[in-house]
Motif scaffolding. Structure first.
Motif, PDB file in Angstrom:
ATOM      1  N   ALA A 145       3.284  -4.338 -16.778  1.00  0.00           N
ATOM      2  CA  ALA A 145       2.335  -3.270 -16.132  1.00  0.00           C
ATOM      3  C   ALA A 145       2.563  -1.836 -16.734  1.00  0.00           C
TER       4      ALA A 145
ATOM      5  N   GLN B 227      -1.388  -6.520 -10.135  1.00  0.00           N
ATOM      6  CA  GLN B 227      -2.530  -5.520 -10.035  1.00  0.00           C
ATOM      7  C   GLN B 227      -1.624  -4.185  -9.226  1.00  0.00           C
ATOM      8  N   ALA B 228      -1.003  -4.471  -8.366  1.00  0.00           N
ATOM      9  CA  ALA B 228      -0.292  -3.284  -7.615  1.00  0.00           C
ATOM     10  C   ALA B 228       0.618  -2.526  -8.702  1.00  0.00           C
TER      11      ALA B 228
ATOM     12  N   GLU C 179       0.837  -1.469  -0.037  1.00  0.00           N
ATOM     13  CA  GLU C 179       0.022   0.060  -0.105  1.00  0.00           C
ATOM     14  C   GLU C 179       0.766   1.231   0.072  1.00  0.00           C
TER      15      GLU C 179
ATOM     16  N   VAL D 290       2.634   1.614  -3.556  1.00  0.00           N
ATOM     17  CA  VAL D 290       1.675   2.336  -4.738  1.00  0.00           C
ATOM     18  C   VAL D 290       1.505   3.846  -4.203  1.00  0.00           C
TER      19      VAL D 290
ATOM     20  N   LYS E  32       1.766   7.991  -6.545  1.00  0.00           N
ATOM     21  CA  LYS E  32       1.112   9.070  -6.632  1.00  0.00           C
ATOM     22  C   LYS E  32       1.474  10.272  -5.810  1.00  0.00           C
TER      23      LYS E  32
ATOM     24  N   ARG F 162       0.105  -2.163 -11.810  1.00  0.00           N
ATOM     25  CA  ARG F 162      -0.726  -1.441 -12.627  1.00  0.00           C
ATOM     26  C   ARG F 162      -1.076  -0.384 -11.904  1.00  0.00           C
ATOM     27  N   ALA F 163      -1.305  -0.315 -10.591  1.00  0.00           N
ATOM     28  CA  ALA F 163      -1.720   0.770  -9.975  1.00  0.00           C
ATOM     29  C   ALA F 163      -0.664   1.697  -9.699  1.00  0.00           C
ATOM     30  N   ILE F 164       0.555   1.335  -9.943  1.00  0.00           N
ATOM     31  CA  ILE F 164       1.717   2.309  -9.786  1.00  0.00           C
ATOM     32  C   ILE F 164       1.755   2.946 -11.155  1.00  0.00           C
ATOM     33  N   ASP F 165       1.675   2.388 -12.307  1.00  0.00           N
ATOM     34  CA  ASP F 165       1.587   2.740 -13.611  1.00  0.00           C
ATOM     35  C   ASP F 165       0.441   3.769 -13.506  1.00  0.00           C
ATOM     36  N   ALA F 166      -0.729   3.491 -13.201  1.00  0.00           N
ATOM     37  CA  ALA F 166      -1.765   4.516 -13.053  1.00  0.00           C
ATOM     38  C   ALA F 166      -1.289   5.773 -12.654  1.00  0.00           C
ATOM     39  N   ALA F 167      -0.791   5.626 -11.222  1.00  0.00           N
ATOM     40  CA  ALA F 167      -0.432   6.826 -10.328  1.00  0.00           C
ATOM     41  C   ALA F 167       0.604   7.661 -11.085  1.00  0.00           C
TER      42      ALA F 167
END
Length: 340
Positions: free
Chosen positions: A268, A232-233, A192, A195, A199, A235-240
């Protein structure tokens, strides 16, 4: 188009990011900026290792592996100036150096105080000809020093913008007081935090994120559930990151684990790696013949990692077509550059 003159990929930073990358836009960096824990590989009593010994060791490693890396992450003590003066760091190979003051111990322990090295500034780093500034932050958003770290990174962002050199931030998680590092709760907290750090620091204006792997594959090489959670985590880093390039560090794990991790983060959206001991363990310390043999494995590892990136990842940018630039980035651009 003024977007090429300012913003996250402004002209000066664009050139520097290009220098630390392969021609097709991937970041394949060998990290040898390790402090005392590197010296301990030369002599378990690291206090006996001289500056000259450390420099010889690091430059030997750079010289042997330079054709296989797009950049080197070097320290300001034993390898940066020395690599430039000797020419061991090739002209076409990027240079990244840390601005932080680390407090690793040879026994694997570490301090968690985030600080800039005394007498070492963004301006000095830029004037040496380096291509990027790296800053390690020991990060927990609930820690007492979280706001201080945010202010520190913001100041570095401003300095790097002023001097037109990219800032790479490396947030490192550590357990809270009384929290066992290997408990399920700690592992969840770690992911958590990793990730969330993407952001947090991208929002402050950094130019590249150097991330820990957001999962734990060390004890479960065939655990597809662990891989899925890490995917999944990642991918969340990439989105952030929202288009800001990000790379993965290797930590202290084995090469076999790092190779699996790299495939996951590349798929990712990561554009590269800045890896140290996972690549060059065995090539530091010990007899010369042993080191030479280990270097062959290091070369193969670097080449394999770059192949993994090219097969699974995406480059940090796609260069625009000549016709597009010719029509939009017109004469007079120099008058607007850095004026706003």
């Amino acid at each position: 188009m003024d977007d090429w003159l300012s913003g996250p990929h402004s002209l000066g930073k664009l050139r520097s990011l290009t220098r630390i990358s392969t021609d097709d836009g991937f970041v394949a960096t060998l990290a040898i900026d390790h402090p005392e824990n590197y010296l301990a590989m030369i002599d378990p009593d690291w206090r006996r290792v001289t500056s000259a010994q450390a420099t010889r060791s690091k430059l030997e490693l750079i010289d042997a592996l330079a054709p296989h890396a797009s950049a080197f992450l070097v320290d300001p003590l034993w390898s940066m100036a020395q690599g430039i003066v000797t020419g061991v760091i090739p002209a076409r190979t990027g240079i990244i150096t840390g601005i932080e003051s680390l407090s690793y111990r040879p026994d694997g322990g570490f301090g968690t105080t985030t600080a800039v090295r005394e007498h070492w500034t963004v301006e000095k780093i830029k004037t040496t000809g380096a291509d990027a500034v790296k800053m390690v932050v020991w990060w927990r958003p609930d820690a007492d020093d979280a706001d201080e770290i945010r202010r520190l990174v913001s100041r570095l962002v401003e300095d790097c913008e002023r001097h037109q050199i990219p800032l790479v931030v490396e947030p490192l998680w550590y357990p809270a007081d009384g929290q066992g590092a290997n408990t399920a709760a700690a592992r969840d907290d770690r992911v958590e935090t990793i990730v969330g750090a993407a952001k947090e620091f991208v929002g402050l204006g950094i130019d590249m994120l150097k991330s820990e792997f957001p999962g734990d594959l060390v004890d479960a090489p065939d655990d597809t559930t662990g891989e899925e959670a890490a995917t999944q985590a990642a991918r969340a880093i990439d989105a952030a990151c929202a288009g800001i390039p990000w790379v993965m560090l290797s930590g202290s794990g084995t090469y076999e684990v790092f190779r699996r991790q790299l495939r996951i983060v590349a798929q990712a959206g990561a554009c590269g790696f800045m890896a140290g001991r996972a690549i060059w363990t065995g090539a530091v310390g010990g007899p010369a013949e042993q080191r030479r043999e280990a270097v062959l494995h290091c070369r193969a590892r670097l080449d394999e990692c770059l192949s993994i990136l090219r097969a699974n990842g995406r480059p940090w940018r796609q260069a625009p077509a000549i016709d597009e630039v010719a029509e939009t980035l017109t004469a007079g651009w120099h008058e607007r550059y850095l004026e706003s």
